[in-house]
Design a protein around this motif. Structure first.
Motif, PDB file in Angstrom:
ATOM      1  N   ARG A  57       9.682  29.698  27.418  1.00 40.22           N
ATOM      2  CA  ARG A  57      10.857  29.505  26.562  1.00 40.22           C
ATOM      3  C   ARG A  57      11.207  30.793  25.829  1.00 40.22           C
ATOM      4  O   ARG A  57      12.377  31.123  25.662  1.00 40.22           O
ATOM      5  CB  ARG A  57      10.615  28.369  25.553  1.00 40.22           C
ATOM      6  CG  ARG A  57      10.610  27.004  26.187  1.00 40.22           C
ATOM      7  CD  ARG A  57      12.015  26.365  26.295  1.00 40.22           C
ATOM      8  NE  ARG A  57      13.075  27.210  26.780  1.00 40.22           N
ATOM      9  CZ  ARG A  57      13.350  27.402  28.082  1.00 40.22           C
ATOM     10  NH1 ARG A  57      12.618  26.838  29.017  1.00 40.22           N
ATOM     11  NH2 ARG A  57      14.353  28.163  28.446  1.00 40.22           N
ATOM     12  N   TRP A  58      10.212  31.533  25.342  1.00 38.71           N
ATOM     13  CA  TRP A  58      10.491  32.811  24.680  1.00 38.71           C
ATOM     14  C   TRP A  58      11.180  33.771  25.644  1.00 38.71           C
ATOM     15  O   TRP A  58      12.188  34.403  25.285  1.00 38.71           O
ATOM     16  CB  TRP A  58       9.181  33.423  24.175  1.00 38.71           C
ATOM     17  CG  TRP A  58       9.297  34.878  23.819  1.00 38.71           C
ATOM     18  CD1 TRP A  58       9.906  35.414  22.718  1.00 38.71           C
ATOM     19  CD2 TRP A  58       8.797  35.995  24.579  1.00 38.71           C
ATOM     20  NE1 TRP A  58       9.820  36.798  22.742  1.00 38.71           N
ATOM     21  CE2 TRP A  58       9.134  37.178  23.875  1.00 38.71           C
ATOM     22  CE3 TRP A  58       8.079  36.103  25.775  1.00 38.71           C
ATOM     23  CZ2 TRP A  58       8.794  38.444  24.343  1.00 38.71           C
ATOM     24  CZ3 TRP A  58       7.737  37.356  26.235  1.00 38.71           C
ATOM     25  CH2 TRP A  58       8.099  38.517  25.524  1.00 38.71           C
ATOM     26  N   TYR A  59      10.648  33.867  26.858  1.00 38.03           N
ATOM     27  CA  TYR A  59      11.234  34.827  27.796  1.00 38.03           C
ATOM     28  C   TYR A  59      12.636  34.390  28.214  1.00 38.03           C
ATOM     29  O   TYR A  59      13.571  35.202  28.239  1.00 38.03           O
ATOM     30  CB  TYR A  59      10.335  34.987  29.030  1.00 38.03           C
ATOM     31  CG  TYR A  59      10.501  36.334  29.684  1.00 38.03           C
ATOM     32  CD1 TYR A  59       9.536  37.328  29.527  1.00 38.03           C
ATOM     33  CD2 TYR A  59      11.639  36.631  30.426  1.00 38.03           C
ATOM     34  CE1 TYR A  59       9.708  38.574  30.114  1.00 38.03           C
ATOM     35  CE2 TYR A  59      11.810  37.869  31.009  1.00 38.03           C
ATOM     36  CZ  TYR A  59      10.845  38.842  30.845  1.00 38.03           C
ATOM     37  OH  TYR A  59      11.027  40.082  31.427  1.00 38.03           O
ATOM     38  N   GLU A  60      12.793  33.103  28.547  1.00 37.56           N
ATOM     39  CA  GLU A  60      14.093  32.606  28.989  1.00 37.56           C
ATOM     40  C   GLU A  60      15.141  32.682  27.879  1.00 37.56           C
ATOM     41  O   GLU A  60      16.286  33.059  28.120  1.00 37.56           O
ATOM     42  CB  GLU A  60      13.962  31.151  29.443  1.00 37.56           C
ATOM     43  CG  GLU A  60      13.248  30.967  30.761  1.00 37.56           C
ATOM     44  CD  GLU A  60      14.159  31.212  31.943  1.00 37.56           C
ATOM     45  OE1 GLU A  60      15.381  31.060  31.803  1.00 37.56           O
ATOM     46  OE2 GLU A  60      13.630  31.569  33.017  1.00 37.56           O
ATOM     47  N   ASP A  61      14.765  32.291  26.681  1.00 33.98           N
ATOM     48  CA  ASP A  61      15.733  32.120  25.604  1.00 33.98           C
ATOM     49  C   ASP A  61      15.998  33.380  24.798  1.00 33.98           C
ATOM     50  O   ASP A  61      17.018  33.470  24.115  1.00 33.98           O
ATOM     51  CB  ASP A  61      15.261  31.023  24.634  1.00 33.98           C
ATOM     52  CG  ASP A  61      15.156  29.662  25.311  1.00 33.98           C
ATOM     53  OD1 ASP A  61      15.750  29.490  26.390  1.00 33.98           O
ATOM     54  OD2 ASP A  61      14.469  28.781  24.754  1.00 33.98           O
ATOM     55  N   ASP A  62      15.076  34.345  24.850  1.00 32.18           N
ATOM     56  CA  ASP A  62      15.228  35.521  23.998  1.00 32.18           C
ATOM     57  C   ASP A  62      14.975  36.825  24.750  1.00 32.18           C
ATOM     58  O   ASP A  62      15.862  37.660  24.890  1.00 32.18           O
ATOM     59  CB  ASP A  62      14.274  35.409  22.801  1.00 32.18           C
ATOM     60  CG  ASP A  62      14.556  36.459  21.727  1.00 32.18           C
ATOM     61  OD1 ASP A  62      15.618  37.109  21.772  1.00 32.18           O
ATOM     62  OD2 ASP A  62      13.707  36.628  20.834  1.00 32.18           O
ATOM     63  N   HIS A  63      13.763  36.988  25.263  1.00 36.78           N
ATOM     64  CA  HIS A  63      13.366  38.321  25.702  1.00 36.78           C
ATOM     65  C   HIS A  63      14.111  38.807  26.938  1.00 36.78           C
ATOM     66  O   HIS A  63      14.386  40.002  27.054  1.00 36.78           O
ATOM     67  CB  HIS A  63      11.862  38.356  25.955  1.00 36.78           C
ATOM     68  CG  HIS A  63      11.305  39.755  25.977  1.00 36.78           C
ATOM     69  ND1 HIS A  63      11.351  40.582  24.880  1.00 36.78           N
ATOM     70  CD2 HIS A  63      10.723  40.485  26.969  1.00 36.78           C
ATOM     71  CE1 HIS A  63      10.806  41.750  25.179  1.00 36.78           C
ATOM     72  NE2 HIS A  63      10.427  41.713  26.435  1.00 36.78           N
ATOM     73  N   TYR A  64      14.426  37.919  27.858  1.00 37.15           N
ATOM     74  CA  TYR A  64      15.177  38.334  29.053  1.00 37.15           C
ATOM     75  C   TYR A  64      16.480  39.022  28.655  1.00 37.15           C
ATOM     76  O   TYR A  64      16.916  39.978  29.303  1.00 37.15           O
ATOM     77  CB  TYR A  64      15.458  37.117  29.931  1.00 37.15           C
ATOM     78  CG  TYR A  64      16.271  37.421  31.162  1.00 37.15           C
ATOM     79  CD1 TYR A  64      15.674  37.943  32.312  1.00 37.15           C
ATOM     80  CD2 TYR A  64      17.651  37.197  31.182  1.00 37.15           C
ATOM     81  CE1 TYR A  64      16.431  38.222  33.439  1.00 37.15           C
ATOM     82  CE2 TYR A  64      18.408  37.469  32.308  1.00 37.15           C
ATOM     83  CZ  TYR A  64      17.799  37.984  33.441  1.00 37.15           C
ATOM     84  OH  TYR A  64      18.548  38.266  34.571  1.00 37.15           O
ATOM     85  N   TYR A  65      17.071  38.569  27.587  1.00 31.21           N
ATOM     86  CA  TYR A  65      18.330  39.145  27.124  1.00 31.21           C
ATOM     87  C   TYR A  65      18.102  40.273  26.121  1.00 31.21           C
ATOM     88  O   TYR A  65      18.508  41.415  26.348  1.00 31.21           O
ATOM     89  CB  TYR A  65      19.215  38.041  26.519  1.00 31.21           C
ATOM     90  CG  TYR A  65      19.503  36.950  27.508  1.00 31.21           C
ATOM     91  CD1 TYR A  65      20.422  37.137  28.536  1.00 31.21           C
ATOM     92  CD2 TYR A  65      18.820  35.738  27.452  1.00 31.21           C
ATOM     93  CE1 TYR A  65      20.668  36.151  29.480  1.00 31.21           C
ATOM     94  CE2 TYR A  65      19.057  34.741  28.386  1.00 31.21           C
ATOM     95  CZ  TYR A  65      19.982  34.963  29.397  1.00 31.21           C
ATOM     96  OH  TYR A  65      20.214  33.982  30.331  1.00 31.21           O
ATOM     97  N   ALA A  66      17.437  39.970  24.999  1.00 31.49           N
ATOM     98  CA  ALA A  66      17.279  40.966  23.940  1.00 31.49           C
ATOM     99  C   ALA A  66      16.384  42.123  24.362  1.00 31.49           C
ATOM    100  O   ALA A  66      16.574  43.251  23.901  1.00 31.49           O
ATOM    101  CB  ALA A  66      16.703  40.295  22.687  1.00 31.49           C
ATOM    102  N   GLY A  67      15.402  41.856  25.218  1.00 34.70           N
ATOM    103  CA  GLY A  67      14.472  42.893  25.629  1.00 34.70           C
ATOM    104  C   GLY A  67      14.765  43.496  26.972  1.00 34.70           C
ATOM    105  O   GLY A  67      13.970  44.306  27.474  1.00 34.70           O
ATOM    106  N   ALA A  68      15.896  43.104  27.593  1.00 41.31           N
ATOM    107  CA  ALA A  68      16.186  43.632  28.932  1.00 41.31           C
ATOM    108  C   ALA A  68      17.699  43.722  29.182  1.00 41.31           C
ATOM    109  O   ALA A  68      18.281  44.796  29.121  1.00 41.31           O
ATOM    110  CB  ALA A  68      15.510  42.761  29.999  1.00 41.31           C
ATOM    111  N   MET A  69      18.343  42.586  29.449  1.00 37.50           N
ATOM    112  CA  MET A  69      19.709  42.646  29.957  1.00 37.50           C
ATOM    113  C   MET A  69      20.732  43.189  28.962  1.00 37.50           C
ATOM    114  O   MET A  69      21.789  43.674  29.369  1.00 37.50           O
ATOM    115  CB  MET A  69      20.142  41.257  30.430  1.00 37.50           C
ATOM    116  CG  MET A  69      19.338  40.737  31.615  1.00 37.50           C
ATOM    117  SD  MET A  69      19.347  41.877  33.023  1.00 37.50           S
ATOM    118  CE  MET A  69      21.090  41.972  33.389  1.00 37.50           C
TER     119      MET A  69
END
Length: 292
Positions: A57-69
């Protein structure tokens, strides 16, 4: 807190001063801005037992966007998952990449615009320090294989037909195989790359469910990286291959048998990992209950 209605009333041109909005126009006017995937971030991660749902949930909801895309020059991304049955297909059993070889059930792949590696790295180090400081980093995970990589080659099954490598993370491929190969010594990596691209990969691709293979070589991470990410190994000897599949890897796994023997017979190197994945379904917890 500023509401959406307040932002809309203020209109464009009224951003807070600390965003340095004017700098963006200047930066956009200079430097490369093609579509080639000149660089990649390839990261295979193992959530700690008991933290699988929270990590996803952390990766899907936050990190994929804020930490990457959301970062400059990282223009495409996709997440992949290895359920337990897929993990058990991996080889060789003794891997220099994953110990045990089943470690690393999530894989994320990102393309970075050719010629923009340095600019992206400055941003990614800065934003990850900020995310960590703000408590937006999930700590219950282990980076099994994380490296920024430079693109070396792409080999296509169908020549000029079909999606190109810059489409690969957006095209709905049904599976991916990660292959990591180490040359016997730094002086032989170029020879190994040439053999793979001219002989071994075209032969394997012909008539298969794999549409293309992208080949990368790792680059060292900066000294000011986050401490939970270990320095990249095999910078002078390693090649990382991504096989993009039009079918579930379980249905065509016979085509991926013997990659280790093939490289060993060449005398140029050794295969350290062959690992199949399927795509995650963004915004869901699908497959999380099948990791163990």
């Amino acid at each position: 807190m500023t509401t959406r209605d307040e932002r809309e009333r203020r209109g464009p041109g009224h951003e807070p001063e600390d965003t340095r909005a004017g700098d963006y126009a200047e930066l956009a006017a200079v430097g490369p801005y093609g579509v080639r995937p000149g660089h990649a971030l390839i990261t295979m991660v193992e959530p700690h037992p008991g933290h699988e749902y929270a990590y996803n949930r952390w990766y899907e909801d936050d990190h994929y966007y804020a930490g990457a895309m959301a970062m400059p020059w990282m223009y495409a991304g996709r997440r992949w998952v290895a359920t337990r049955d897929l993990q058990e297909l991996r080889y060789p059993e003794k891997s220099a990449v994953a110990q045990p070889v089943t470690a690393g059930c999530y894989l994320s792949t990102y393309w970075v615009t050719e010629g923009r590696y340095d600019e992206h790295m400055k941003w990614t180090v800065g934003i990850n320090k900020r995310l960590n400081r703000d408590g937006r980093v999930h700590q219950a995970r282990t980076h099994v294989f994380t490296a920024f990589q430079d693109h070396e080659a792409t080999v296509y099954r169908d020549g000029a037909a079909g999606p190109r490598d810059f489409h690969a993370l957006d095209h709905p491929y049904a599976g991916l195989v990660l292959q990591v190969v180490d040359a016997e010594d730094p002086g032989r990596r170029a020879e190994l790359l040439e053999r793979l691209c001219s002989r071994d990969l075209p032969r394997r691709l012909s008539g298969s469910q794999a549409a293309m293979v992208t080949v990368f070589r790792p680059t060292p991470l900066p000294g000011d990286r986050m401490t939970y990410v270990k320095q990249v190994e095999g910078v002078d000897t390693r090649l990382t291959l991504l096989w993009f599949l039009e079918a579930d890897p379980r249905t065509c796994w016979d085509r991926f048998q013997g990659l280790d023997a093939e490289v060993a017979e060449s005398g140029l190197g050794r295969v350290e990992l062959v690992a199949p994945f399927i795509p995650t379904v963004p915004g869901t917890d699908r497959y999380v209950d099948r990791l163990r």
